[in-house]
Design a protein around this motif. Sequence first.
Motif, PDB file in Angstrom:
ATOM      1  N   ASN A   1     -39.354   3.150   3.215  1.00  0.00           N
ATOM      2  CA  ASN A   1     -38.847   4.078   4.053  1.00  0.00           C
ATOM      3  C   ASN A   1     -39.259   3.577   5.526  1.00  0.00           C
ATOM      4  O   ASN A   1     -39.783   4.306   6.355  1.00  0.00           O
ATOM      5  CB  ASN A   1     -40.054   5.553   3.948  1.00  0.00           C
ATOM      6  CG  ASN A   1     -39.281   6.727   4.231  1.00  0.00           C
ATOM      7  OD1 ASN A   1     -38.232   6.765   4.152  1.00  0.00           O
ATOM      8  ND2 ASN A   1     -40.354   7.501   4.994  1.00  0.00           N
TER       9      ASN A   1
ATOM     10  N   ASN B   1     -29.176   0.532  13.902  1.00  0.00           N
ATOM     11  CA  ASN B   1     -29.773  -0.366  12.697  1.00  0.00           C
ATOM     12  C   ASN B   1     -29.131  -1.726  12.794  1.00  0.00           C
ATOM     13  O   ASN B   1     -27.961  -1.676  12.720  1.00  0.00           O
ATOM     14  CB  ASN B   1     -29.043   0.324  11.399  1.00  0.00           C
ATOM     15  CG  ASN B   1     -29.940  -0.148  10.190  1.00  0.00           C
ATOM     16  OD1 ASN B   1     -30.020  -1.248   9.888  1.00  0.00           O
ATOM     17  ND2 ASN B   1     -30.555   0.864   9.442  1.00  0.00           N
TER      18      ASN B   1
ATOM     19  N   TRP C   1     -39.606   5.513   9.234  1.00  0.00           N
ATOM     20  CA  TRP C   1     -38.814   6.523   9.428  1.00  0.00           C
ATOM     21  C   TRP C   1     -39.727   7.714   9.940  1.00  0.00           C
ATOM     22  O   TRP C   1     -39.382   8.604  10.678  1.00  0.00           O
ATOM     23  CB  TRP C   1     -38.049   7.103   8.260  1.00  0.00           C
ATOM     24  CG  TRP C   1     -36.768   6.308   8.419  1.00  0.00           C
ATOM     25  CD1 TRP C   1     -36.491   5.508   7.247  1.00  0.00           C
ATOM     26  CD2 TRP C   1     -35.529   6.166   9.293  1.00  0.00           C
ATOM     27  NE1 TRP C   1     -35.174   4.940   7.567  1.00  0.00           N
ATOM     28  CE2 TRP C   1     -34.831   5.514   8.783  1.00  0.00           C
ATOM     29  CE3 TRP C   1     -35.357   6.901  10.373  1.00  0.00           C
ATOM     30  CZ2 TRP C   1     -33.510   5.211   9.460  1.00  0.00           C
ATOM     31  CZ3 TRP C   1     -34.240   6.817  11.019  1.00  0.00           C
ATOM     32  CH2 TRP C   1     -33.154   6.041  10.623  1.00  0.00           C
TER      33      TRP C   1
ATOM     34  N   ASN D   1     -32.426  15.642   6.919  1.00  0.00           N
ATOM     35  CA  ASN D   1     -33.241  14.411   6.633  1.00  0.00           C
ATOM     36  C   ASN D   1     -33.772  14.564   5.066  1.00  0.00           C
ATOM     37  O   ASN D   1     -33.619  15.768   4.522  1.00  0.00           O
ATOM     38  CB  ASN D   1     -34.318  13.926   7.619  1.00  0.00           C
ATOM     39  CG  ASN D   1     -35.248  15.287   7.498  1.00  0.00           C
ATOM     40  OD1 ASN D   1     -35.926  15.757   6.415  1.00  0.00           O
ATOM     41  ND2 ASN D   1     -35.136  15.797   8.889  1.00  0.00           N
TER      42      ASN D   1
ATOM     43  N   GLU E   1     -30.080   5.977   5.061  1.00  0.00           N
ATOM     44  CA  GLU E   1     -30.531   5.657   6.290  1.00  0.00           C
ATOM     45  C   GLU E   1     -30.837   7.064   7.039  1.00  0.00           C
ATOM     46  O   GLU E   1     -29.869   7.709   7.516  1.00  0.00           O
ATOM     47  CB  GLU E   1     -29.772   4.657   7.133  1.00  0.00           C
ATOM     48  CG  GLU E   1     -30.450   4.615   8.400  1.00  0.00           C
ATOM     49  CD  GLU E   1     -29.587   3.744   9.342  1.00  0.00           C
ATOM     50  OE1 GLU E   1     -29.689   3.777  10.485  1.00  0.00           O
ATOM     51  OE2 GLU E   1     -28.096   3.435   8.949  1.00  0.00           O
TER      52      GLU E   1
ATOM     53  N   PRO F   1     -34.131   9.837   8.828  1.00  0.00           N
ATOM     54  CA  PRO F   1     -35.595   9.991   9.269  1.00  0.00           C
ATOM     55  C   PRO F   1     -36.276  10.342   8.351  1.00  0.00           C
ATOM     56  O   PRO F   1     -35.978  11.105   7.436  1.00  0.00           O
ATOM     57  CB  PRO F   1     -35.486  10.715  10.606  1.00  0.00           C
ATOM     58  CG  PRO F   1     -33.997  10.905  11.082  1.00  0.00           C
ATOM     59  CD  PRO F   1     -33.020  10.346   9.778  1.00  0.00           C
TER      60      PRO F   1
ATOM     61  N   SER G   1     -36.311   8.211   3.360  1.00  0.00           N
ATOM     62  CA  SER G   1     -34.966   7.604   3.256  1.00  0.00           C
ATOM     63  C   SER G   1     -34.168   8.299   1.710  1.00  0.00           C
ATOM     64  O   SER G   1     -34.904   8.857   1.074  1.00  0.00           O
ATOM     65  CB  SER G   1     -35.095   6.037   3.093  1.00  0.00           C
ATOM     66  OG  SER G   1     -35.665   5.897   1.439  1.00  0.00           O
TER      67      SER G   1
END
Length: 324
Positions: free
Chosen positions: A18, A41, A134, A228, A253, A255, A258
């Motif tokens: 994460n 990223n 995250w 998310n 990917e 927040p 994951s």
Amino acid sequence: MAQKQSHIDQTTSLHLNNEVQFLCFTLEEEIDGKNQLYAMNVFKIRELIYYNNELTETAGDNSGILLGYLTVRDETIPLVDMRRWLYFSRQNPDRDLREFSLNTPKSLIAICDFSNCTVGLKILGVKHIIHKSWKDINVENDFSSEGDIKITGTTKYSDGSIVQIMDVERMLVDAFPSGNASNDLEINDLQKIESDKIILLAEDSKTAAKSLQKIIEKLDLKYFSFPNGKALLDYLHNPGIAANIGAIITDLEMPLISGFEVLKQIKETPATCHIPVIINSSMSSDSNYQMAERLKADGFITKSNPVEIEQSLRQILENVKFNN
């Protein structure tokens, strides 16, 4: 080859823990000794180069986001001015953006690979790579309204300054509208799937989420969308919800939690382990495929590919119907 495999394994390890790594960069000169930092990223970036050769220009006056095409080791790659994109608006797509161009003696370019695309991003300068959980990412709250927001979230740099995380999936759609039109044609060819089950979607990019929703709506399926993995899991764990879920489609990917953690928790929980989970990612490395398989994913598709999504959902939902 070993270096590339190590790079891929590190990406998967971060997803599992994460965590994420961002390259922090600038698009504007300092004001009063300060500079707004942007990020993406790091594993979407193949390399950073300085490019001084001529560009192959596109037709027209080149006043938009796309500057032209550069050639790197015999590969032709489209080049986007990221500062111009900051001032781009979908409400006025033909606006002349040349006054916002990055004008520097040398062109610093991030060559990126994601969503089955290779693209060069022109930036001003690079700061550092930051490593974050995250949980340390503040998510853009207004997920229902897309507008012209180009930021998916924020985090903090080592000096406490704010770093804005760019929605690069949105950038691709803005820079290459013809590609989006092609995607729309594929969506129009989709056929209805007969099912009363609900599809849950987890995607932090508003642009990618909107594309995904259009696909599910064309398939005439009911769905709920979440920005998310945590929001999706919180909803799924409400009493009586799991029995109505036909499938879950999740980005990797994201927040807070994951996609791999979403997959892991669902498959390890007795009340939800029967629910099919499809990974929907722009970073489709062999290592990510293998990890998804190890964690018992029921599918792995290229980010919001209409045909792949239809095929996966049709197979899953028709099997559910048949077994019932």
